[in-house]
Motif scaffolding. Structure first.
Motif, PDB file in Angstrom:
ATOM      1  N   ALA A   8       6.929 -11.749   3.641  1.00 15.07           N
ATOM      2  CA  ALA A   8       7.649 -10.307   3.824  1.00 15.07           C
ATOM      3  C   ALA A   8       8.814 -10.169   3.132  1.00 15.07           C
ATOM      4  CB  ALA A   8       8.128 -10.430   5.389  1.00 15.07           C
ATOM      5  N   LEU A   9       9.579 -11.204   2.751  1.00 17.67           N
ATOM      6  CA  LEU A   9      10.973 -10.970   2.056  1.00 17.67           C
ATOM      7  C   LEU A   9      10.586 -10.971   0.645  1.00 17.67           C
ATOM      8  CD1 LEU A   9      12.882 -14.104   3.783  1.00 17.67           C
ATOM      9  CD2 LEU A   9      13.440 -11.340   3.774  1.00 17.67           C
ATOM     10  N   SER A  10       9.326 -11.037  -0.078  1.00 11.25           N
ATOM     11  CA  SER A  10       9.133 -11.294  -1.382  1.00 11.25           C
ATOM     12  C   SER A  10       8.501  -9.942  -1.998  1.00 11.25           C
ATOM     13  CB  SER A  10       8.404 -12.178  -1.795  1.00 11.25           C
ATOM     14  OG  SER A  10       7.053 -12.408  -1.132  1.00 11.25           O
ATOM     15  N   HIS A  11       8.014  -9.212  -1.111  1.00 11.74           N
ATOM     16  CA  HIS A  11       7.216  -8.018  -1.464  1.00 11.74           C
ATOM     17  C   HIS A  11       7.765  -6.628  -0.812  1.00 11.74           C
ATOM     18  CE1 HIS A  11       4.168  -5.195  -2.088  1.00 11.74           C
ATOM     19  NE2 HIS A  11       3.570  -5.933  -3.234  1.00 11.74           N
ATOM     20  N   PRO A  12       8.101  -5.622  -1.653  1.00 13.12           N
ATOM     21  CA  PRO A  12       8.931  -4.445  -1.211  1.00 13.12           C
ATOM     22  C   PRO A  12       7.998  -3.610  -0.071  1.00 13.12           C
ATOM     23  CG  PRO A  12       8.156  -3.985  -3.558  1.00 13.12           C
ATOM     24  CD  PRO A  12       7.970  -5.504  -3.139  1.00 13.12           C
ATOM     25  N   THR A  13       6.819  -3.502  -0.263  1.00 10.08           N
ATOM     26  CA  THR A  13       5.751  -2.782   0.884  1.00 10.08           C
ATOM     27  C   THR A  13       5.783  -3.551   2.225  1.00 10.08           C
ATOM     28  OG1 THR A  13       4.389  -2.027  -0.970  1.00 10.08           O
ATOM     29  CG2 THR A  13       3.636  -1.909   1.093  1.00 10.08           C
ATOM     30  N   ILE A  18       7.866  -3.861   7.991  1.00  8.53           N
ATOM     31  CA  ILE A  18       8.632  -4.689   8.846  1.00  8.53           C
ATOM     32  C   ILE A  18       9.976  -3.815   9.395  1.00  8.53           C
ATOM     33  CG2 ILE A  18      10.020  -6.893   9.252  1.00  8.53           C
ATOM     34  CD1 ILE A  18       7.018  -7.226   9.258  1.00  8.53           C
ATOM     35  N   ARG A  19      10.539  -3.189   8.201  1.00  2.49           N
ATOM     36  CA  ARG A  19      11.615  -2.165   8.318  1.00  2.49           C
ATOM     37  C   ARG A  19      11.356  -1.434   9.353  1.00  2.49           C
ATOM     38  NH1 ARG A  19      12.253  -0.337   3.987  1.00  2.49           N
ATOM     39  NH2 ARG A  19      13.153  -2.048   2.897  1.00  2.49           N
ATOM     40  N   ALA A  20      10.335  -0.457   9.076  1.00  2.00           N
ATOM     41  CA  ALA A  20       9.916   0.548   9.820  1.00  2.00           C
ATOM     42  C   ALA A  20       9.609   0.355  11.232  1.00  2.00           C
ATOM     43  CB  ALA A  20       8.773   1.180   9.171  1.00  2.00           C
ATOM     44  N   LEU A  21       8.887  -0.722  11.308  1.00  2.47           N
ATOM     45  CA  LEU A  21       8.577  -1.264  13.094  1.00  2.47           C
ATOM     46  C   LEU A  21      10.093  -1.672  13.736  1.00  2.47           C
ATOM     47  CD1 LEU A  21       5.333  -2.974  12.492  1.00  2.47           C
ATOM     48  CD2 LEU A  21       5.589  -0.752  13.430  1.00  2.47           C
ATOM     49  N   GLY A  22      10.876  -2.437  12.788  1.00  3.17           N
ATOM     50  CA  GLY A  22      11.904  -2.878  13.446  1.00  3.17           C
ATOM     51  C   GLY A  22      12.842  -1.533  13.798  1.00  3.17           C
ATOM     52  N   GLY A  37       5.045   4.223   2.515  1.00  4.00           N
ATOM     53  CA  GLY A  37       4.956   4.706   1.135  1.00  4.00           C
ATOM     54  C   GLY A  37       3.800   4.501   0.794  1.00  4.00           C
ATOM     55  N   VAL A  38       2.735   3.965   1.429  1.00  2.00           N
ATOM     56  CA  VAL A  38       1.289   3.725   0.873  1.00  2.00           C
ATOM     57  C   VAL A  38       0.552   4.762   1.057  1.00  2.00           C
ATOM     58  CG1 VAL A  38      -0.505   1.927   1.409  1.00  2.00           C
ATOM     59  CG2 VAL A  38       1.770   1.429   1.881  1.00  2.00           C
ATOM     60  N   ASP A  40      -3.178   4.715   0.125  1.00  4.52           N
ATOM     61  CA  ASP A  40      -4.579   4.576   0.544  1.00  4.52           C
ATOM     62  C   ASP A  40      -4.692   3.498   1.528  1.00  4.52           C
ATOM     63  OD1 ASP A  40      -5.756   1.952  -0.923  1.00  4.52           O
ATOM     64  OD2 ASP A  40      -4.235   2.826  -2.226  1.00  4.52           O
ATOM     65  N   THR A  41      -5.757   3.527   2.476  1.00  2.00           N
ATOM     66  CA  THR A  41      -5.904   2.789   3.469  1.00  2.00           C
ATOM     67  C   THR A  41      -6.299   1.168   3.220  1.00  2.00           C
ATOM     68  OG1 THR A  41      -8.296   3.530   3.559  1.00  2.00           O
ATOM     69  CG2 THR A  41      -6.688   4.490   4.973  1.00  2.00           C
ATOM     70  N   GLY A  42      -6.957   1.077   1.901  1.00  2.00           N
ATOM     71  CA  GLY A  42      -7.232  -0.358   1.437  1.00  2.00           C
ATOM     72  C   GLY A  42      -6.071  -1.093   1.420  1.00  2.00           C
ATOM     73  N   THR A  43      -5.035  -0.460   0.667  1.00  2.27           N
ATOM     74  CA  THR A  43      -3.907  -1.285   0.389  1.00  2.27           C
ATOM     75  C   THR A  43      -3.117  -1.393   1.551  1.00  2.27           C
ATOM     76  OG1 THR A  43      -3.575  -0.312  -2.052  1.00  2.27           O
ATOM     77  CG2 THR A  43      -1.635  -1.034  -1.028  1.00  2.27           C
ATOM     78  N   MET A  44      -2.937  -0.259   2.511  1.00  3.62           N
ATOM     79  CA  MET A  44      -2.396  -0.870   3.678  1.00  3.62           C
ATOM     80  C   MET A  44      -3.001  -1.805   4.458  1.00  3.62           C
ATOM     81  SD  MET A  44       0.257   0.382   5.375  1.00  3.62           S
ATOM     82  CE  MET A  44       1.129  -0.005   6.929  1.00  3.62           C
ATOM     83  N   THR A  45      -4.310  -2.037   4.381  1.00  2.13           N
ATOM     84  CA  THR A  45      -4.872  -3.032   5.389  1.00  2.13           C
ATOM     85  C   THR A  45      -4.849  -4.202   4.789  1.00  2.13           C
ATOM     86  OG1 THR A  45      -6.705  -1.335   6.187  1.00  2.13           O
ATOM     87  CG2 THR A  45      -7.246  -3.689   6.045  1.00  2.13           C
ATOM     88  N   PHE A  46      -4.672  -4.336   3.564  1.00  2.74           N
ATOM     89  CA  PHE A  46      -4.260  -5.621   2.631  1.00  2.74           C
ATOM     90  C   PHE A  46      -3.052  -6.277   3.047  1.00  2.74           C
ATOM     91  CE2 PHE A  46      -1.885  -7.207  -0.843  1.00  2.74           C
ATOM     92  CZ  PHE A  46      -2.485  -8.529  -1.131  1.00  2.74           C
ATOM     93  N   HIS A  47      -1.868  -5.361   3.236  1.00  7.41           N
ATOM     94  CA  HIS A  47      -0.648  -5.696   3.490  1.00  7.41           C
ATOM     95  C   HIS A  47      -0.666  -6.302   4.933  1.00  7.41           C
ATOM     96  CE1 HIS A  47       1.391  -5.157  -0.362  1.00  7.41           C
ATOM     97  NE2 HIS A  47       1.022  -3.952  -0.450  1.00  7.41           N
TER      98      HIS A  47
END
Length: 423
Positions: A8-13, A18-22, A37-38, A40-47
């Motif tokens: 979580a700390l190492s990737h901006p997305t 985490i920040r949005a949910l917090g 700021g994602v 496409d759904t594939g990228t979001m699912t990955f994260h």
């Protein structure tokens, strides 16, 4: 805390998720995509999969933080507060950061000649900050550093050629370990120092969180395994939180600890060398004759120098690859890159038949420099280029001949630069 906190700390997305949910408590999948700021759904699912221990779905199907996620959220707030305080002070000292190409929040960064030349052509200077390790490649000279490198700051370790010491030192700030050697054994020692650096830079709370996620670095990096190998036709490597140095040589595999609990397995079966590593540094001196090399890496740092391959595949997540492949014929190269760095130097002989380079890049930086002895046609095929910066330069003198190179590219939120020249 578990390794997921470090993710979580190492990737901006993932920090944004985490920040949005917090901040907002609970969000739907679509609301969370917008907030992070994602596109496409594939990228979001990955994260979301990478954050499976930090987030959960409630009875209404919305996402919210787990207890571990809330702790990560508090850590991220401290990181951002400390980072903003340092940025304000340093920006005032420099009179602002206009004209800078900033590279940050990476496990590893390669500063290459191509990267610095690109920045210079855009009228910018490169600033690398808030990364674990940085390597300056051998093709960089003093004049280019003076013209295009603003500095390297808030980094655990920097490795660079000896001849750059004089011009590089004034551009280093808050760096724990600087090495002007071609090779450093015992990488674990760097990370022991790194934990104290994180405490100083980010504050004790975050330093403890990241320290727990990283685990204790392995002692002094003493050798834990070594074996001789004969010629093989294929090599398959699987890396997790590990580094690999592979070059052509007499035939030997050596393993050093990289993290606490280094796990490794080395075997040869049916003329195939198979290596798996979790938390180790692996050195391979590979005899000539191997025709196939397949790499799979998660949080890996890979450097290759080998000749004569006909098949090369790299599947990388949050990793760094620097490869010098020579004496190539009709080779097929396939790169599947996510949040990674790749720098390929490809040297072809006189081609007969088709050679193929296929790159699928998401959130990655890719540099490919290919030289061909003789003539060959080069055909670029860009299948997708969403939110990407792409440059493909083909020397006009390459046309004709009996051989061809097909360059296929799919790219999302990436920087890709490819050059094809007559050698």
């Amino acid at each position: 805390m578990s390794e997921d906190v470090f993710d979580a700390l190492s990737h901006p997305t993932r920090r944004a998720i985490i920040r949005a949910l917090g901040d907002r408590g609970h969000l739907t999948f679509t609301e969370l995509m917008d907030a992070a700021g994602v596109k496409d759904t594939g990228t979001m699912t990955f994260h979301l999969r990478r954050l499976s221990q930090l987030i959960a779905r409630n009875s209404s199907g919305e996402y919210e933080l787990t207890e571990l996620g809330r702790r990560a959220y508090e850590a991220i707030k401290v990181v951002e507060q400390k980072g903003q305080e340092q940025a304000n002070v340093k920006a005032e000292a420099r009179g602002g950061e206009a004209g800078l190409l900033v590279i940050s929040n990476r496990l590893h960064v390669d500063i290459t000649r191509s990267l610095l030349e690109d920045a210079r052509a855009q009228g910018k200077r490169v600033l690398v900050s808030d990364c674990i390790s940085v390597s300056v490649t051998d093709d960089v000279d003093e004049a280019l550093v003076r013209e295009a490198l603003e500095g390297i700051r808030d980094v655990v370790s920097v490795e660079a050629p000896k001849w750059l010491a004089g011009v590089l030192e004034p551009r280093l700030s808050d760096v724990v370990v600087v090495s002007y050697r071609d090779h450093v054994k015992g990488h674990g020692g760097v990370y022991v120092l790194g934990l104290g650096w994180l405490d100083r830079l980010l504050g004790k709370a975050v330093g403890n969180a990241v320290g727990a996620a990283l685990g204790e670095a392995a002692g002094k990096g003493s050798e834990v395994y070594s074996t001789s190998i004969g010629p093989v036709r294929a090599v398959r490597v699987n890396l997790k939180r590990s580094s690999l140095r592979l070059e052509q040589g007499e035939g030997k595999v050596t393993v050093y600890p990289y993290w606490r609990g280094c796990k490794h397995d080395v075997s040869v079966k049916d003329e195939e060398l198979i290596i798996s590593s979790d938390g180790c540094h692996v050195e391979v001196s590979l005899p000539p004759g191997a025709s196939s090399l397949a790499l799979e890496a998660e949080k890996g740092d890979i450097k290759l120098a080998y000749g004569g391959l006909s098949s090369f595949r790299a599947d990388m997540l949050e990793s760094s690859l620097s490869a010098s492949l020579r004496d190539l014929g009709s080779m097929t190269a396939e790169l599947d890159l996510s949040d990674s760095e790749a720098n390929l130097e490809l040297s072809y002989g006189e081609l007969r038949g088709e050679s193929r380079i296929a790159v699928d890049a998401e959130g990655s930086n890719v540099d490919i420099n290919a030289t061909v002895r003789g003539s060959a046609s080069v055909t670029p095929r860009v299948k997708e280029s969403e939110d990407s910066s792409i440059s493909i330069d083909v020397d006009s003198s390459l046309g004709g001949g009996e051989g061809s190179i097909v360059f296929e590219l799919s790219s999302s939120e990436s920087r890709v630069k490819a050059k094809f020249r007559r050698g």
